[in-house]
Design a protein around this motif. Structure first.
Motif, PDB file in Angstrom:
ATOM      1  N   LEU A   1      54.673  31.898  52.534  1.00 28.50           N
ATOM      2  CA  LEU A   1      55.522  31.048  53.369  1.00 28.50           C
ATOM      3  C   LEU A   1      54.864  30.768  54.717  1.00 28.50           C
ATOM      4  N   PHE A   2      54.230  31.782  55.298  1.00 33.49           N
ATOM      5  CA  PHE A   2      53.571  31.576  56.589  1.00 33.49           C
ATOM      6  C   PHE A   2      52.424  30.572  56.459  1.00 33.49           C
TER       7      PHE A   2
ATOM      8  N   HIS B   1      52.228  28.210  54.285  1.00 24.67           N
ATOM      9  CA  HIS B   1      52.853  26.902  54.080  1.00 24.67           C
ATOM     10  C   HIS B   1      53.333  26.319  55.402  1.00 24.67           C
ATOM     11  N   TRP B   2      53.930  27.149  56.247  1.00 28.95           N
ATOM     12  CA  TRP B   2      54.382  26.681  57.558  1.00 28.95           C
ATOM     13  C   TRP B   2      53.198  26.289  58.439  1.00 28.95           C
ATOM     14  N   SER B   3      52.041  26.902  58.178  1.00 28.41           N
ATOM     15  CA  SER B   3      50.828  26.598  58.953  1.00 28.41           C
ATOM     16  C   SER B   3      50.046  25.433  58.372  1.00 28.41           C
TER      17      SER B   3
ATOM     18  N   PRO C   1      51.041  21.645  51.567  1.00 29.55           N
ATOM     19  CA  PRO C   1      51.999  21.660  52.686  1.00 29.55           C
ATOM     20  C   PRO C   1      53.005  20.519  52.634  1.00 29.55           C
TER      21      PRO C   1
ATOM     22  N   TYR D   1      62.190  26.446  48.377  1.00 24.93           N
ATOM     23  CA  TYR D   1      61.541  27.751  48.333  1.00 24.93           C
ATOM     24  C   TYR D   1      61.950  28.533  47.089  1.00 24.93           C
TER      25      TYR D   1
ATOM     26  N   ALA E   1      61.227  35.185  54.075  1.00 22.41           N
ATOM     27  CA  ALA E   1      61.082  34.312  55.244  1.00 22.41           C
ATOM     28  C   ALA E   1      61.194  35.121  56.539  1.00 22.41           C
TER      29      ALA E   1
ATOM     30  N   LEU F   1      58.093  35.650  59.619  1.00 27.51           N
ATOM     31  CA  LEU F   1      58.153  35.426  61.064  1.00 27.51           C
ATOM     32  C   LEU F   1      57.296  36.426  61.835  1.00 27.51           C
TER      33      LEU F   1
END
Length: 442
Positions: A63-64, A66-68, A96, A102, A115, A119
């Motif tokens: 997830l990290f 993907h967020w990046s 991305p 999710y 998730a 963080l």
């Protein structure tokens, strides 16, 4: 941040005259769980982490990334849903720009804890230690939730203090927190949901409605069976109110019903923007559970524990049910070390102290459950209904409700312990020759 997000509503929902006590038990919990964490990570069994703990870590890293805006390798990060259902249409990597829920990517509806772990990744390589710290802060809340739940069930201050102390001592919760398992997070959320529902059943409050709504919605994305159990208990209370036509109960029951409907809508959005799709989304969770139960060896949905249970049930139903009850009440069996000495390399050994605490508390927990069943107030029925709905669901699915699967309800179980302790005290006071004056006023 997560701990503060849950701690604030806990203090808000607590009666004003008990907030100092709630804060004090939170401090006790912080000290107790920090000390136990340092002990647990020093033990050799800690290196044998359960597979689902490493799964949460892998999903958090995915997830990290993907967020990046970094493409994610589904095989390296255990993205079973993407590999199975989306790779053909979206390519080898989870890109991305791919707009996929999710839940579909991870292959599980319970994605929110991963998730939360994600963080922590900007902290750097030491992020797992910081994430464990978050788990410990969440666990620090649990003694206070046990205190409040015991008070809601009618326990005296001594019984409530015993419930909070046991929650602070509980070894199983500390083990779960040290391994980055979601059970501590779900325990805090479920306890907060029960407290908000109990508050609403006493007095209608918009604040309690919002807390109940949001905690139930979070449970959908962290432990669906917990949401289902509380929702079934609340729905049962609503039906009881309809049958009994008790007008004073209508206001709290309607408030609880509105919170339940709103939580379902929040949890299903945006996958299910209309009521019909909300129902389809929820039914899909039952389809997934049914698929797991029916899956054969070698299939993607096959779970060895579930398969073994259903095999035993088909071969010898009576023996299988007796084993299910025994495992639910007593497993993991602490006396097993008498036959098989500790190997110091199995993570299951770390659950034996928690099982011993559970067994020592079980008689008074049982007395508390029986007393609540005899009173049958709305709050009693809510807590009893939640416990029995969970027991039925886990036994039906896995053949037992034990070990850490049961631990996320420990705040409630220890609250029943406090209620049982109060009852035993009353019985003993009645039997004392000098207790007549106390009984006359009791």
């Amino acid at each position: 941040m997560a701990a503060a997000t849950l701690m604030v509503p806990l203090l808000r929902i607590a009666p004003a005259n008990q907030r100092t006590t709630v804060f004090a038990w939170t401090l006790v919990g912080a000290v107790a769980y920090t000390a136990k964490h340092l002990l647990i990570i020093a033990l050799p069994q800690w290196t044998d982490a359960p597979s689902d703990a490493s799964g949460y870590v892998a999903h958090a890293e995915a997830l990290f990334l993907h967020w990046s805006a970094v493409p994610v390798d589904p095989d390296a990060y255990r993205l079973a849903g993407y590999s199975q259902d989306w790779a053909a249409a979206h390519g080898r990597f989870w890109a991305p720009h791919a707009q996929i829920p999710y839940t579909s990517v991870l292959g599980t509806s319970e994605w929110l804890y991963s998730a939360l772990l994600a963080l922590h990744l900007p902290i750097g390589p030491a992020w797992p230690a910081w994430a464990a710290g978050t788990n410990l802060l969440l666990a620090a809340m649990l003694p206070a939730t046990s205190w409040l739940l015991a008070i809601e069930l009618g326990a005296d201050r001594m019984g409530a203090a015993a419930a909070a102390a046991l929650m602070a001592i509980d070894p199983t919760t500390s083990v779960n927190a040290s391994w980055l398992l979601k059970d501590v997070f779900t325990a805090a959320v479920a306890a907060l949901a029960l407290l908000a529902a109990c508050h609403l059943l006493r007095r209608v409050s918009l604040q309690a409605m919002w807390i109940l709504t949001l905690t139930l919605a979070v449970l959908v994305a962290t432990r669906f069976v917990g949401f289902l159990a509380i929702a079934c208990a609340l729905a049962g209370l609503f039906l009881i109110g309809v049958v009994q036509h008790d007008k004073p109960r209508w206001a709290p029951l309607v408030a609880v019903g509105l919170s339940l409907v709103a939580a379902t809508g929040i949890a299903a959005y945006p996958l299910a923007p209309d009521p019909a799709q909300v129902i389809d989304t929820l039914l899909g969770r039952f389809d997934a559970a049914n698929t797991t139960m029916m899956a054969g060896a070698g299939e993607r949905a096959f779970d060895p524990s579930v398969g073994e249970w259903w095999s035993r049930l088909k071969d010898n139903p009576l023996l299988a049910m007796l084993q299910a009850v025994a495992r639910t009440l007593f497993a993991p069996y602490p006396w097993s070390i008498l036959q098989s000495p500790l190997t110091w390399d199995s993570h299951l050994e770390l659950y034996l102290p928690g099982s011993l605490v559970w067994l020592l508390c079980l008689p008074l927990i049982g007395i508390g459950l029986v007393h609540a069943a005899q009173r049958r107030s709305l709050r009693d029925l809510l807590c009893l209904g939640t416990v029995f709905a969970l027991a039925i669901a886990y036994i039906l699915m896995m053949g037992e409700w034990s070990t850490r699967q049961r631990a996320f309800m420990n705040p409630l179980f220890f609250a029943f312990f406090g209620l049982g302790l109060m009852q035993v005290k009353r019985w003993l006071s009645v039997r004392r020759p000098d207790s007549k004056a106390k009984v006359a006023y009791g």
